[in-house]
Design an enzyme around this catalytic site. Structure first.
Site, PDB file in Angstrom:
ATOM      1  N   ARG A 121       0.960  -0.887   0.464  1.00 37.59           N
ATOM      2  CA  ARG A 121       0.045  -0.340   0.075  1.00 37.59           C
ATOM      3  C   ARG A 121       0.673   1.237  -0.037  1.00 37.59           C
ATOM      4  O   ARG A 121       0.697   2.696   0.404  1.00 37.59           O
ATOM      5  CB  ARG A 121      -0.766   0.019   0.912  1.00 37.59           C
ATOM      6  CG  ARG A 121      -2.132  -1.361   1.341  1.00 37.59           C
ATOM      7  CD  ARG A 121      -3.050  -0.861   1.562  1.00 37.59           C
ATOM      8  NE  ARG A 121      -4.464  -2.205   1.707  1.00 37.59           N
ATOM      9  CZ  ARG A 121      -3.906  -2.890   2.538  1.00 37.59           C
ATOM     10  NH1 ARG A 121      -3.618  -2.772   3.528  1.00 37.59           N
ATOM     11  NH2 ARG A 121      -5.002  -3.800   2.822  1.00 37.59           N
ATOM     12  N   LYS A 143       2.638  11.892 -10.820  1.00 38.42           N
ATOM     13  CA  LYS A 143       2.408  10.808 -12.259  1.00 38.42           C
ATOM     14  C   LYS A 143       2.969   9.907 -12.043  1.00 38.42           C
ATOM     15  O   LYS A 143       3.874   9.958 -13.294  1.00 38.42           O
ATOM     16  CB  LYS A 143       1.793  11.131 -13.620  1.00 38.42           C
ATOM     17  CG  LYS A 143       0.333  12.505 -13.297  1.00 38.42           C
ATOM     18  CD  LYS A 143       0.198  13.044 -14.508  1.00 38.42           C
ATOM     19  CE  LYS A 143      -1.002  13.488 -14.298  1.00 38.42           C
ATOM     20  NZ  LYS A 143      -1.120  14.517 -15.764  1.00 38.42           N
ATOM     21  N   GLU A 185       8.964  19.923 -24.032  1.00 34.32           N
ATOM     22  CA  GLU A 185       8.868  20.214 -22.875  1.00 34.32           C
ATOM     23  C   GLU A 185       8.823  21.556 -21.971  1.00 34.32           C
ATOM     24  O   GLU A 185       8.133  22.158 -21.194  1.00 34.32           O
ATOM     25  CB  GLU A 185       8.406  18.601 -21.243  1.00 34.32           C
ATOM     26  CG  GLU A 185       7.786  17.517 -22.752  1.00 34.32           C
ATOM     27  CD  GLU A 185       6.638  17.655 -22.477  1.00 34.32           C
ATOM     28  OE1 GLU A 185       6.052  18.542 -21.766  1.00 34.32           O
ATOM     29  OE2 GLU A 185       5.993  16.441 -22.942  1.00 34.32           O
ATOM     30  N   LYS A 227       6.729  23.677 -13.285  1.00 31.46           N
ATOM     31  CA  LYS A 227       5.181  22.192 -12.925  1.00 31.46           C
ATOM     32  C   LYS A 227       5.451  22.416 -11.308  1.00 31.46           C
ATOM     33  O   LYS A 227       4.568  22.113 -11.055  1.00 31.46           O
ATOM     34  CB  LYS A 227       6.287  21.237 -13.188  1.00 31.46           C
ATOM     35  CG  LYS A 227       5.605  20.224 -12.956  1.00 31.46           C
ATOM     36  CD  LYS A 227       5.863  18.725 -14.309  1.00 31.46           C
ATOM     37  CE  LYS A 227       4.857  18.120 -13.718  1.00 31.46           C
ATOM     38  NZ  LYS A 227       5.024  16.649 -14.654  1.00 31.46           N
ATOM     39  N   GLU A 237      -5.199  17.257 -10.517  1.00 31.39           N
ATOM     40  CA  GLU A 237      -5.457  17.587 -11.594  1.00 31.39           C
ATOM     41  C   GLU A 237      -6.944  17.266 -11.615  1.00 31.39           C
ATOM     42  O   GLU A 237      -7.492  17.259 -12.485  1.00 31.39           O
ATOM     43  CB  GLU A 237      -5.138  16.827 -12.731  1.00 31.39           C
ATOM     44  CG  GLU A 237      -5.440  17.955 -13.925  1.00 31.39           C
ATOM     45  CD  GLU A 237      -4.455  16.682 -15.246  1.00 31.39           C
ATOM     46  OE1 GLU A 237      -3.843  15.952 -15.076  1.00 31.39           O
ATOM     47  OE2 GLU A 237      -5.493  16.459 -16.602  1.00 31.39           O
ATOM     48  N   ARG A 242      -3.395  22.557 -13.555  1.00 37.72           N
ATOM     49  CA  ARG A 242      -2.888  21.159 -13.806  1.00 37.72           C
ATOM     50  C   ARG A 242      -2.994  20.620 -15.579  1.00 37.72           C
ATOM     51  O   ARG A 242      -2.008  20.396 -15.915  1.00 37.72           O
ATOM     52  CB  ARG A 242      -2.779  19.697 -13.069  1.00 37.72           C
ATOM     53  CG  ARG A 242      -1.598  19.033 -13.379  1.00 37.72           C
ATOM     54  CD  ARG A 242      -0.679  17.626 -12.031  1.00 37.72           C
ATOM     55  NE  ARG A 242      -0.043  16.993 -12.347  1.00 37.72           N
ATOM     56  CZ  ARG A 242       0.626  16.523 -11.963  1.00 37.72           C
ATOM     57  NH1 ARG A 242       0.507  16.349 -10.380  1.00 37.72           N
ATOM     58  NH2 ARG A 242       1.465  15.675 -12.132  1.00 37.72           N
ATOM     59  N   ASN A 246      -0.540  20.143 -20.234  1.00 44.58           N
ATOM     60  CA  ASN A 246      -1.216  19.960 -21.161  1.00 44.58           C
ATOM     61  C   ASN A 246      -0.846  19.975 -22.626  1.00 44.58           C
ATOM     62  O   ASN A 246      -1.784  19.341 -23.843  1.00 44.58           O
ATOM     63  CB  ASN A 246      -2.879  18.839 -20.981  1.00 44.58           C
ATOM     64  CG  ASN A 246      -2.363  17.674 -20.209  1.00 44.58           C
ATOM     65  OD1 ASN A 246      -2.015  16.792 -19.680  1.00 44.58           O
ATOM     66  ND2 ASN A 246      -3.864  17.575 -18.834  1.00 44.58           N
ATOM     67  N   HIS A 249      -0.605  19.070 -26.003  1.00 44.37           N
ATOM     68  CA  HIS A 249      -0.779  16.951 -25.476  1.00 44.37           C
ATOM     69  C   HIS A 249      -1.615  16.431 -26.518  1.00 44.37           C
ATOM     70  O   HIS A 249      -1.702  15.367 -27.383  1.00 44.37           O
ATOM     71  CB  HIS A 249      -0.512  16.659 -24.200  1.00 44.37           C
ATOM     72  CG  HIS A 249       0.519  16.435 -23.847  1.00 44.37           C
ATOM     73  ND1 HIS A 249       1.306  17.552 -23.587  1.00 44.37           N
ATOM     74  CD2 HIS A 249       1.298  15.336 -22.991  1.00 44.37           C
ATOM     75  CE1 HIS A 249       1.981  17.107 -22.911  1.00 44.37           C
ATOM     76  NE2 HIS A 249       2.374  16.023 -22.947  1.00 44.37           N
ATOM     77  N   HIS A 253      -1.526  13.503 -28.971  1.00 44.35           N
ATOM     78  CA  HIS A 253      -2.082  12.422 -29.234  1.00 44.35           C
ATOM     79  C   HIS A 253      -2.052  11.671 -30.337  1.00 44.35           C
ATOM     80  O   HIS A 253      -1.826  10.620 -31.120  1.00 44.35           O
ATOM     81  CB  HIS A 253      -2.393  12.274 -27.470  1.00 44.35           C
ATOM     82  CG  HIS A 253      -2.316  11.260 -26.971  1.00 44.35           C
ATOM     83  ND1 HIS A 253      -3.707  10.016 -27.597  1.00 44.35           N
ATOM     84  CD2 HIS A 253      -2.232   9.924 -26.566  1.00 44.35           C
ATOM     85  CE1 HIS A 253      -4.133   9.395 -26.902  1.00 44.35           C
ATOM     86  NE2 HIS A 253      -2.973   8.950 -26.537  1.00 44.35           N
ATOM     87  N   HIS A 267       7.263  11.506 -28.503  1.00 42.37           N
ATOM     88  CA  HIS A 267       6.033  11.782 -27.824  1.00 42.37           C
ATOM     89  C   HIS A 267       5.997  13.538 -28.085  1.00 42.37           C
ATOM     90  O   HIS A 267       5.186  14.395 -27.925  1.00 42.37           O
ATOM     91  CB  HIS A 267       5.413  11.620 -26.074  1.00 42.37           C
ATOM     92  CG  HIS A 267       5.181  12.325 -25.298  1.00 42.37           C
ATOM     93  ND1 HIS A 267       4.442  11.982 -25.561  1.00 42.37           N
ATOM     94  CD2 HIS A 267       5.167  13.287 -24.181  1.00 42.37           C
ATOM     95  CE1 HIS A 267       2.668  12.968 -24.002  1.00 42.37           C
ATOM     96  NE2 HIS A 267       4.651  13.235 -23.658  1.00 42.37           N
TER      97      HIS A 267
END
Ligand code: GLY
Length: 368
Positions: A121, A143, A185, A227, A237, A242, A246, A249, A253, A267
């Site tokens: 956990r 993340k 980025e 960031k 988010e 946040r 993106n 993206h 994507h 990417h």
């Protein structure tokens, strides 16, 4: 050294940015080692280039390492990769109070972070990102995820590291193409919220990519600070803050999906072209002058990142690209929030974007 605090209530941590941190890891991460053996997860390339320095530093403190080496590439971020890693940690009797070290790029950090989120956990982990993209983005903010046949990063958890050591010397051996992909980025932070940083990059981007020490440290530290501010404001988010990260993206994507998530478009390259498209779409909607969108395109093209759709040589139309967006994990109650610009340095989340309009825009862009 630049030290950037990530001010999360209850579990604040630092991102340290400097050359030579890997060779000094035992001292830097002393507070996070409490046994005489340390578990290190590393991608094979990262171990090849930096394993000896890491090992020597820990050895000087009387510590031995257990390595789990990952095959480089997205393949490790899978159910099989996760099971292998968790079983390996269990066999090493890693406890909740222990810290696992992740040495490598985003794949290593995302996989190790997720394994640590679920091991008993939750145990601790330290990120040692060795790519520019991981240093300025994926290693910071908690993340973690694996990919499944249904899509990328669809299974994961928010689990913050206890420390991030961004060793700028690790970038010396990074291929130039990956360096440029990470730079996408970096420039993103300028376009989304810091016009002065965008201007600074216009003058200093080439020096950053050439690994000029001062320019690189400034670029990485400024990106991480941006960031850290956003993550501290909106860790999960939920408020929209946040989501600004993106930018580029959603378009990116769709392009990655159309090119099969392959080496044809990394990417960061998809994000770079995605930001150009977001800027041009913002201009089409009258949100920014066309000249500002072209400033974004120029800044991206200037460092050799893709800035135009025809150059990709796609065999598809706008509707097909828009269709990829329908499967985006940011879909919310049937609508897709889009990051657009009110200016260079001012991104916002638009909730009124029609995918049919995006498809028509992409048709225009595909024609060049
Ligand atoms: N890479 C986007 C985020 O961390 O939210």
């Amino acid at each position: 050294m630049a030290v950037i605090p990530v001010a999360l209530a209850g579990r604040p941590y630092e991102v340290r940015v400097a050359r030579g941190l890997i060779g000094n890891v035992a001292q830097e991460a002393q507070a996070f080692v409490r046994k005489d053996r340390v578990a290190v997860v590393a991608d094979a390339n990262a171990r090849h280039f930096h394993g000896a320095a890491l090992e020597a530093s820990f050895a000087s403190a009387g510590l031995a390492l257990d390595w789990l080496e990952l095959v480089p590439g997205e393949g490790a971020k899978s159910w099989d990769g996760l099971r292998l890693l968790v079983d390996w940690l269990l066999a090493r009797e890693v406890e909740r109070g222990d810290h696992v070290f992740a040495l490598g790029g985003g794949v290593t950090g995302d996989l190790t972070g997720f394994a640590c989120a679920i091991l008993k956990r939750g145990c601790g982990f330290v990120q040692i990102p060795t790519t520019l993209l991981a240093q300025v983005d994926s290693s910071v903010g908690g993340k973690t995820a694996i990919n499944t046949p249904a899509g990328k990063n669809l299974v994961g958890a928010f689990h913050q590291p206890s420390l991030v050591l961004a060793d700028l010397a690790a970038l010396d051996t990074l291929p130039d193409r990956e360096m440029r992909a990470g730079y996408a980025e970096v420039i993103k932070y300028g376009i989304l919220g810091d016009a002065a940083f965008f201007d600074w990059l216009a003058d200093n981007g080439a020096a950053v990519l050439a690994r000029d020490p001062a320019a690189l440290e400034h670029a990485v530290a400024t990106s991480v600070a941006a960031k850290a501010r956003i993550v501290a404001e909106d860790e999960r988010e939920t408020t929209g803050a946040r989501a600004l990260l993106n930018l580029g993206h959603t378009f990116g994507h769709a392009l990655e999906a159309e090119t099969g998530f392959s080496d044809r478009l990394l990417h960061g390259e998809g994000v770079a072209l995605g930001m150009v498209l977001a800027a041009r779409y913002s201009a089409r909607r009258g949100l920014i002058p066309a000249a500002d969108a072209e400033r974004v395109a120029l800044a991206i093209a200037a460092v050799g990142l893709p800035a135009s759709l025809p150059a990709l040589g796609l065999d598809c139309d706008g509707a097909r690209l828009a269709d990829h967006m329908r499967h985006d994990k940011k879909m919310d109650a049937g609508t897709l929030p889009f990051l657009l610009l009110r200016g260079v340095g001012e991104a916002f989340l638009a909730r009124d974007v029609e995918l049919a309009d995006v498809a028509a825009f992409l048709d225009e862009q595909l024609k060049g």
